[in-house]
Every structure is written in C-alpha cells, then in structure tokens.
Motif scaffolding. Structure first.
Motif, PDB file in Angstrom:
ATOM      1  N   LEU A  24       0.827  -1.208   0.000  1.00  0.00           N
ATOM      2  CA  LEU A  24       0.000   0.000   0.000  1.00  0.00           C
ATOM      3  C   LEU A  24       0.863   1.261   0.000  1.00  0.00           C
ATOM      4  CD1 LEU A  24      -2.833  -1.111   2.440  1.00  0.00           C
ATOM      5  CD2 LEU A  24      -2.901  -0.997  -0.071  1.00  0.00           C
ATOM      6  N   SER A  25       2.037   1.201   0.626  1.00  0.00           N
ATOM      7  CA  SER A  25       2.967   2.337   0.589  1.00  0.00           C
ATOM      8  C   SER A  25       3.433   2.595  -0.838  1.00  0.00           C
ATOM      9  CB  SER A  25       4.179   2.068   1.483  1.00  0.00           C
ATOM     10  OG  SER A  25       3.804   1.939   2.819  1.00  0.00           O
ATOM     11  N   ILE A  26       3.760   1.533  -1.538  1.00  0.00           N
ATOM     12  CA  ILE A  26       4.176   1.664  -2.939  1.00  0.00           C
ATOM     13  C   ILE A  26       3.031   2.228  -3.775  1.00  0.00           C
ATOM     14  CG2 ILE A  26       4.849   0.356  -5.004  1.00  0.00           C
ATOM     15  CD1 ILE A  26       6.336  -1.564  -3.029  1.00  0.00           C
ATOM     16  N   GLY A  27       1.821   1.736  -3.537  1.00  0.00           N
ATOM     17  CA  GLY A  27       0.660   2.254  -4.254  1.00  0.00           C
ATOM     18  C   GLY A  27       0.429   3.729  -3.995  1.00  0.00           C
ATOM     19  N   LEU A  28       0.605   4.160  -2.750  1.00  0.00           N
ATOM     20  CA  LEU A  28       0.434   5.573  -2.417  1.00  0.00           C
ATOM     21  C   LEU A  28       1.474   6.425  -3.130  1.00  0.00           C
ATOM     22  CD1 LEU A  28      -0.934   7.850  -0.845  1.00  0.00           C
ATOM     23  CD2 LEU A  28       0.558   7.278   1.104  1.00  0.00           C
ATOM     24  N   VAL A  29       2.716   5.971  -3.153  1.00  0.00           N
ATOM     25  CA  VAL A  29       3.766   6.715  -3.854  1.00  0.00           C
ATOM     26  C   VAL A  29       3.419   6.821  -5.337  1.00  0.00           C
ATOM     27  CG1 VAL A  29       6.187   6.610  -4.616  1.00  0.00           C
ATOM     28  CG2 VAL A  29       5.612   6.275  -2.202  1.00  0.00           C
ATOM     29  N   ARG A  30       2.959   5.741  -5.915  1.00  0.00           N
ATOM     30  CA  ARG A  30       2.582   5.767  -7.334  1.00  0.00           C
ATOM     31  C   ARG A  30       1.461   6.781  -7.562  1.00  0.00           C
ATOM     32  NH1 ARG A  30       4.475   1.694 -10.759  1.00  0.00           N
ATOM     33  NH2 ARG A  30       2.645   2.038 -12.069  1.00  0.00           N
ATOM     34  N   ARG A  31       0.483   6.798  -6.682  1.00  0.00           N
ATOM     35  CA  ARG A  31      -0.632   7.748  -6.822  1.00  0.00           C
ATOM     36  C   ARG A  31      -0.134   9.186  -6.680  1.00  0.00           C
ATOM     37  NH1 ARG A  31      -6.334   7.944  -6.163  1.00  0.00           N
ATOM     38  NH2 ARG A  31      -6.972   9.979  -5.396  1.00  0.00           N
ATOM     39  N   LEU A  32       0.708   9.418  -5.668  1.00  0.00           N
ATOM     40  CA  LEU A  32       1.208  10.772  -5.421  1.00  0.00           C
ATOM     41  C   LEU A  32       2.082  11.290  -6.567  1.00  0.00           C
ATOM     42  CD1 LEU A  32       2.099  10.376  -1.642  1.00  0.00           C
ATOM     43  CD2 LEU A  32       0.353  11.932  -2.583  1.00  0.00           C
ATOM     44  N   THR A  33       2.724  10.380  -7.283  1.00  0.00           N
ATOM     45  CA  THR A  33       3.597  10.790  -8.387  1.00  0.00           C
ATOM     46  C   THR A  33       2.907  10.690  -9.744  1.00  0.00           C
ATOM     47  OG1 THR A  33       4.563   8.557  -8.486  1.00  0.00           O
ATOM     48  CG2 THR A  33       5.718  10.225  -7.140  1.00  0.00           C
ATOM     49  N   GLY A  34       1.591  10.477  -9.723  1.00  0.00           N
ATOM     50  CA  GLY A  34       0.819  10.490 -10.961  1.00  0.00           C
ATOM     51  C   GLY A  34       0.912   9.218 -11.794  1.00  0.00           C
TER      52      GLY A  34
END
Length: 193
Positions: free
Chosen positions: A168-178
């Motif tokens: 989920l941390s990786i997913g959040l980073v992906r979302r935050l970076t577009g």
C-alpha cells in the motif's frame, strides 16, 4: 477396570523443516518491517513533490516512527483527498507493524517437544514410548499479565500484514507521483452499487 485407549503415534519427521520455517518467518517479519520503514522517506518525497533528494534531506532529521508519520501526514495534507484518505488508512498499519516487529524481535523462542505416551508393564518397566503430539516452535513475549504467542501460522499472518502495508505504501507513492496504481497496490473501498 476399563481398557486403556491406545493413542496413535504421530510422525514428527518434518520438524526440522518446520523449525527452519519458523526462524525464517521471524527474520522475514523483522526485515520486511525494516524495508517498510526505510521506504517512508520515499513516501514523504512523493507527498512533498519536487526534487527527491531535497525532499529526503528535509525528511532526514525526523527521528522515531511517530515523528516520521507526522511528517508524512503534513506532507500528504497538500495532496488530493484520495491520497489523504489512503494515508490515513495506511498509517495505523505501519504503526501496528512497528509495534509487532518490536515484540517479535524481543520475544523468546520456545521449543515444545511434543507429547509422548509411556506404556509400563505390571512391574513398572517401560514397554514402549510413543510420540502422540508433534513438536512445535513458539515465540513468546510476556506483556502486562498476558503473554503473546506466535507459531508458524501467526508469524505468516504477521508477515502478510507487513507485506500489505509495504504494498500500500508503494501504491500511495505511485498515486502521489501520478502513476497508475495496480489493484494489488491499492486499498480503495469497493464502490457502492
């Protein structure tokens, strides 16, 4: 006098493999959590935006998990509602993983040798010894009048929880970076019909 019931003998030959798996799971839980904590600067950098090196330099003075989580919360506050919601769901998972990692790292290992049935003759001589319960490994941590106990199954569950927080941390980073977020890295609640 009723006849004694005969307990069947169990095969304990796979114990060495189970013991190795037990220690592997302890190591996986501890190192997987460390990987999750080491990823927090990346989460912060994605939330704050701008040059990654600069963001990580800003994050570097944060000491202790709570300070790091607060720093990320502040950084995510400028993001979209979906990212803020994801962080608010992820944050307690990271905190729980940290607490459990500490308990696992400071627990004591116990080898339970399994049960045995001894049969004696009329003169109290040993006729046979049969293993009636398998050996098992346990990790135990005493805590305020209670004791936490992990076996292979519970350690595997904990490993899964830590792995999920990392995903989920990786997913959040992906979302935050577009970037697109694959379903296995997301925790969006299902849409209501």
């Amino acid at each position: 006098m009723p006849a004694a019931t005969q307990e069947s003998e169990v095969d304990d030959s796979d114990f060495q493999r189970e013991r190795a798996k037990f220690y592997e799971l302890i190591g996986h839980c501890i190192t997987m959590y460390q990987g999750l904590e080491d990823y927090l600067p990346t989460v912060f950098a994605a939330a704050i935006g701008g040059p990654t090196d600069r963001a990580k330099a800003i994050f570097a003075p944060y000491r202790g998990l709570e300070a790091k989580l607060e720093g990320i919360t502040a950084a995510v506050s400028g993001g979209d509602q979906g990212s803020r919601d994801r962080w608010e769901r992820l944050r307690p998972l990271i905190r729980a993983a940290s607490e459990t990692r500490g308990k696992i790292a400071h627990a004591s290992v116990l080898h339970r040798g399994g049960g045995h049935t001894v049969t004696l003759d009329e003169e109290k001589n040993v006729v046979s010894v049969r293993r009636t319960a398998k050996s098992r490994m346990e990790l135990r941590k005493g805590r305020k009048g209670t004791e936490l106990v992990w076996d292979n199954d519970k350690l595997f569950e904990e490993y899964g929880r830590i792995e999920r927080a990392r995903e989920l941390s990786i997913g959040l980073v992906r979302r935050l970076t577009g970037q697109s977020v694959p379903p296995h890295l997301d925790d969006d609640p299902p849409a209501s019909p």
